[in-house]
Design a protein around this motif. Structure first.
Motif, PDB file in Angstrom:
ATOM      1  N   GLY A 150       0.797  -1.217   0.000  1.00  0.00           N
ATOM      2  CA  GLY A 150       0.000   0.000   0.000  1.00  0.00           C
ATOM      3  C   GLY A 150       0.831   1.270   0.000  1.00  0.00           C
ATOM      4  O   GLY A 150       0.282   2.378  -0.039  1.00  0.00           O
ATOM      5  N   LEU A 151       2.160   1.134   0.009  1.00  0.00           N
ATOM      6  CA  LEU A 151       3.050   2.293  -0.004  1.00  0.00           C
ATOM      7  C   LEU A 151       3.566   2.525  -1.424  1.00  0.00           C
ATOM      8  O   LEU A 151       3.806   1.574  -2.172  1.00  0.00           O
ATOM      9  CB  LEU A 151       4.255   2.060   0.924  1.00  0.00           C
ATOM     10  N   ASP A 152       3.737   3.799  -1.791  1.00  0.00           N
ATOM     11  CA  ASP A 152       4.417   4.056  -3.051  1.00  0.00           C
ATOM     12  C   ASP A 152       5.897   3.768  -2.859  1.00  0.00           C
ATOM     13  O   ASP A 152       6.390   3.631  -1.734  1.00  0.00           O
ATOM     14  CB  ASP A 152       4.187   5.489  -3.522  1.00  0.00           C
ATOM     15  N   HIS A 170       7.688  -0.944  -7.313  1.00  0.00           N
ATOM     16  CA  HIS A 170       8.842  -1.822  -7.171  1.00  0.00           C
ATOM     17  C   HIS A 170       9.996  -1.064  -6.508  1.00  0.00           C
ATOM     18  O   HIS A 170       9.968   0.163  -6.422  1.00  0.00           O
ATOM     19  CB  HIS A 170       9.318  -2.351  -8.531  1.00  0.00           C
ATOM     20  N   ILE A 171      11.004  -1.802  -6.077  1.00  0.00           N
ATOM     21  CA  ILE A 171      12.257  -1.216  -5.620  1.00  0.00           C
ATOM     22  C   ILE A 171      13.401  -1.943  -6.322  1.00  0.00           C
ATOM     23  O   ILE A 171      13.280  -3.121  -6.660  1.00  0.00           O
ATOM     24  CB  ILE A 171      12.431  -1.315  -4.090  1.00  0.00           C
ATOM     25  N   ARG A 172      14.498  -1.213  -6.550  1.00  0.00           N
ATOM     26  CA  ARG A 172      15.665  -1.860  -7.156  1.00  0.00           C
ATOM     27  C   ARG A 172      16.695  -2.170  -6.081  1.00  0.00           C
ATOM     28  O   ARG A 172      17.055  -1.306  -5.284  1.00  0.00           O
ATOM     29  CB  ARG A 172      16.325  -0.963  -8.210  1.00  0.00           C
ATOM     30  N   CYS A 173      17.162  -3.416  -6.080  1.00  0.00           N
ATOM     31  CA  CYS A 173      18.157  -3.870  -5.114  1.00  0.00           C
ATOM     32  C   CYS A 173      19.336  -4.472  -5.882  1.00  0.00           C
ATOM     33  O   CYS A 173      19.168  -5.445  -6.608  1.00  0.00           O
ATOM     34  CB  CYS A 173      17.569  -4.918  -4.175  1.00  0.00           C
ATOM     35  N   ARG A 206      16.695  -7.857   7.875  1.00  0.00           N
ATOM     36  CA  ARG A 206      16.117  -6.564   8.251  1.00  0.00           C
ATOM     37  C   ARG A 206      14.829  -6.295   7.481  1.00  0.00           C
ATOM     38  O   ARG A 206      13.848  -5.787   8.045  1.00  0.00           O
ATOM     39  CB  ARG A 206      17.118  -5.451   7.984  1.00  0.00           C
ATOM     40  N   MET A 207      14.821  -6.649   6.203  1.00  0.00           N
ATOM     41  CA  MET A 207      13.636  -6.403   5.387  1.00  0.00           C
ATOM     42  C   MET A 207      12.484  -7.303   5.809  1.00  0.00           C
ATOM     43  O   MET A 207      11.319  -6.899   5.729  1.00  0.00           O
ATOM     44  CB  MET A 207      13.987  -6.580   3.903  1.00  0.00           C
ATOM     45  N   GLU A 208      12.793  -8.498   6.243  1.00  0.00           N
ATOM     46  CA  GLU A 208      11.733  -9.382   6.732  1.00  0.00           C
ATOM     47  C   GLU A 208      11.034  -8.779   7.950  1.00  0.00           C
ATOM     48  O   GLU A 208       9.798  -8.770   8.019  1.00  0.00           O
ATOM     49  CB  GLU A 208      12.313 -10.748   7.093  1.00  0.00           C
ATOM     50  N   SER A 209      11.793  -8.254   8.891  1.00  0.00           N
ATOM     51  CA  SER A 209      11.205  -7.598  10.051  1.00  0.00           C
ATOM     52  C   SER A 209      10.383  -6.394   9.648  1.00  0.00           C
ATOM     53  O   SER A 209       9.292  -6.144  10.176  1.00  0.00           O
ATOM     54  CB  SER A 209      12.297  -7.184  11.037  1.00  0.00           C
ATOM     55  N   PHE A 210      10.908  -5.634   8.684  1.00  0.00           N
ATOM     56  CA  PHE A 210      10.194  -4.449   8.199  1.00  0.00           C
ATOM     57  C   PHE A 210       8.874  -4.841   7.565  1.00  0.00           C
ATOM     58  O   PHE A 210       7.836  -4.210   7.810  1.00  0.00           O
ATOM     59  CB  PHE A 210      11.088  -3.720   7.196  1.00  0.00           C
ATOM     60  N   MET A 211       8.889  -5.882   6.728  1.00  0.00           N
ATOM     61  CA  MET A 211       7.675  -6.305   6.044  1.00  0.00           C
ATOM     62  C   MET A 211       6.628  -6.827   7.032  1.00  0.00           C
ATOM     63  O   MET A 211       5.427  -6.567   6.861  1.00  0.00           O
ATOM     64  CB  MET A 211       8.015  -7.382   5.016  1.00  0.00           C
ATOM     65  N   LYS A 212       7.051  -7.520   8.056  1.00  0.00           N
ATOM     66  CA  LYS A 212       6.100  -8.021   9.044  1.00  0.00           C
ATOM     67  C   LYS A 212       5.380  -6.898   9.752  1.00  0.00           C
ATOM     68  O   LYS A 212       4.206  -7.003  10.116  1.00  0.00           O
ATOM     69  CB  LYS A 212       6.829  -8.898  10.068  1.00  0.00           C
ATOM     70  N   ALA A 213       6.083  -5.781   9.930  1.00  0.00           N
ATOM     71  CA  ALA A 213       5.482  -4.626  10.591  1.00  0.00           C
ATOM     72  C   ALA A 213       4.532  -3.855   9.673  1.00  0.00           C
ATOM     73  O   ALA A 213       3.687  -3.093  10.162  1.00  0.00           O
ATOM     74  CB  ALA A 213       6.573  -3.692  11.112  1.00  0.00           C
ATOM     75  N   LYS A 214       4.687  -4.047   8.360  1.00  0.00           N
ATOM     76  CA  LYS A 214       3.892  -3.260   7.400  1.00  0.00           C
ATOM     77  C   LYS A 214       2.654  -3.997   6.904  1.00  0.00           C
ATOM     78  O   LYS A 214       1.716  -3.373   6.412  1.00  0.00           O
ATOM     79  CB  LYS A 214       4.763  -2.871   6.200  1.00  0.00           C
ATOM     80  N   ILE A 215       2.672  -5.302   6.980  1.00  0.00           N
ATOM     81  CA  ILE A 215       1.542  -6.078   6.405  1.00  0.00           C
ATOM     82  C   ILE A 215       0.750  -6.754   7.504  1.00  0.00           C
ATOM     83  O   ILE A 215       1.315  -7.374   8.396  1.00  0.00           O
ATOM     84  CB  ILE A 215       2.070  -7.125   5.402  1.00  0.00           C
TER      85      ILE A 215
END
Length: 387
Positions: A329-331, A360-363, A378-387
């Motif tokens: 839901g984020l740009d 999308h994001i480029r990595c 780190r991204m896994e923790s971030f995603m859990k907090a956002k979804i």
């Protein structure tokens, strides 16, 4: 008042979106940057040694405008042996200050005010601004995720108008890692010829393909004379700082680019050209070894993204992954800023690569396996907090 002296076209173009996120992450050891597309390998030692030896022998002069004859010969041989492209090294190969100068020369030489430049989107961020600076009108052609981010004939045909003059290509693609096969290229080539378009094909990632061998659109029948092939040594040979690229094409088209090159850069750095000769003569083994490391990192990153709920196209070339973040839901810019501030991972928001990159994001996986694993945690923790 000072702003009045700046040309309007320069005032209008935005600064690099990639560089902006790199600058935000610079100076902090705790931030893991997946932002800038630069190999983490050092230029192989034998290449550095060849340049040190040349420097000790006094190789510090200008070279011919088009580049050292030995380097142009090596480039022509390399392209013929690896990509079935045949160029006369004396008149159809131009050595430039990185592939970036080659791009600028091509767009300056062939773009007149009002000309339309057809540009698959998402694409590398420099194409649109440079086209605009040279008076062109950039027309984005959507390359959809469901098509593997390939350029399709249907999308291209919808975009062509009587004002279309150039088709700007970049495969293997930055930022998506997409490639094009011979079968993919044939209907594109048909449209190019039907509409008398000139193609500028940036193939700087040609050596970095993992599942298919790179195919240049210039290798198709009738396409070499209407295609300018751009490439260089920065990515596959880990030679970003040497600033050596090249352009190849029909001698009359290359002569137009050489005119501009003579009055601006004059010639590429002599030591960089010597390094490029050494890399083509003796550096292919090291290049292949680096490519295999990138392949392993690609598997780690793509599988990692999918395991934490981030849909990700498998990149078949370059060293970028382009996962979708639309379901959050984020740009893309908001996502990238929050990820940086809350989790210490720097990525590039997809919107900087054109409208087709939003969501999308480029990595870049041109960093160590250890850093990639840490970034995924780190991204896994971030995603859990956002979804």
């Amino acid at each position: 008042m000072l702003n009045d002296w700046i040309a309007p076209r320069v005032r209008d173009i935005p600064p690099s979106g990639i560089r902006a996120f790199f600058d935000l992450s610079a100076g902090s050891e705790d931030i893991i940057s997946l932002g800038v597309g630069e190999p983490d390998f050092v230029t192989p030692e034998h290449i550095r040694e060849a340049c040190m030896q040349a420097l000790r022998q006094g190789s510090t002069s200008y070279t011919p405008n088009a580049g050292l004859p030995e380097l142009r010969e090596e480039i022509a041989n390399y392209l013929q042996n690896n990509f079935n492209l045949r160029y006369d090294p004396a008149s159809e190969v131009l050595v430039t200050v990185g592939s970036s100068e080659a791009l600028d020369l091509a767009l300056r030489a062939f773009t007149a005010p009002g000309d339309e430049i057809l540009l698959p989107s998402p694409s590398y961020i420099a194409y649109s601004p440079i086209g605009y600076l040279n008076g062109g009108t950039v027309v984005e052609v959507e390359a959809r995720a469901e098509d593997g981010f390939k350029l399709t004939a249907e999308a291209l045909r919808r975009a062509v108008t009587p004002r279309s003059k150039l088709l700007m290509l970049n495969y293997p693609n930055n930022p998506t890692g997409a490639i094009m096969t011979s079968e993919d290229w044939q209907p594109i080539a048909d449209i190019v010829k039907e509409n008398n378009l000139l193609v500028i094909s940036d193939e700087v990632y040609a050596e970095l393909t993992y599942d298919w061998k790179h195919v240049s659109i210039a290798s198709l029948p009738g396409m070499q004379e209407r295609t300018i092939v751009l490439s260089g040594f920065s990515k596959a040979f880990a030679m970003t700082g040497w600033r050596i690229g090249y352009a190849c094409g029909h001698r009359e088209l290359l002569a137009a680019m050489l005119k501009i090159h003579q009055y601006t850069a004059m010639c590429a750095p002599v030591l960089g050209q010597i390094a490029a000769i050494e890399s083509l003569r003796h550096g292919l083994e090291a290049m292949n070894e680096m490519r295999e490391v990138y392949r392993q990192r690609r598997e780690l990153l793509v599988n990692g993204f999918r395991s934490i709920g981030m849909p990700c196209h498998v990149p078949e070339g370059a060293f970028y992954a382009f996962p979708s973040i639309a379901h959050t839901g984020l740009d893309s810019e908001t996502f990238a800023l929050q990820l940086l501030k809350e989790s210490g991972v720097a990525v590039v928001p997809g919107h900087v690569f054109g409208a087709g990159g939003e969501g999308h994001i480029r990595c870049a996986y041109s960093v160590s396996t250890q850093r990639l694993s840490q970034a995924l945690e780190r991204m896994e923790s971030f995603m859990k907090a956002k979804i």
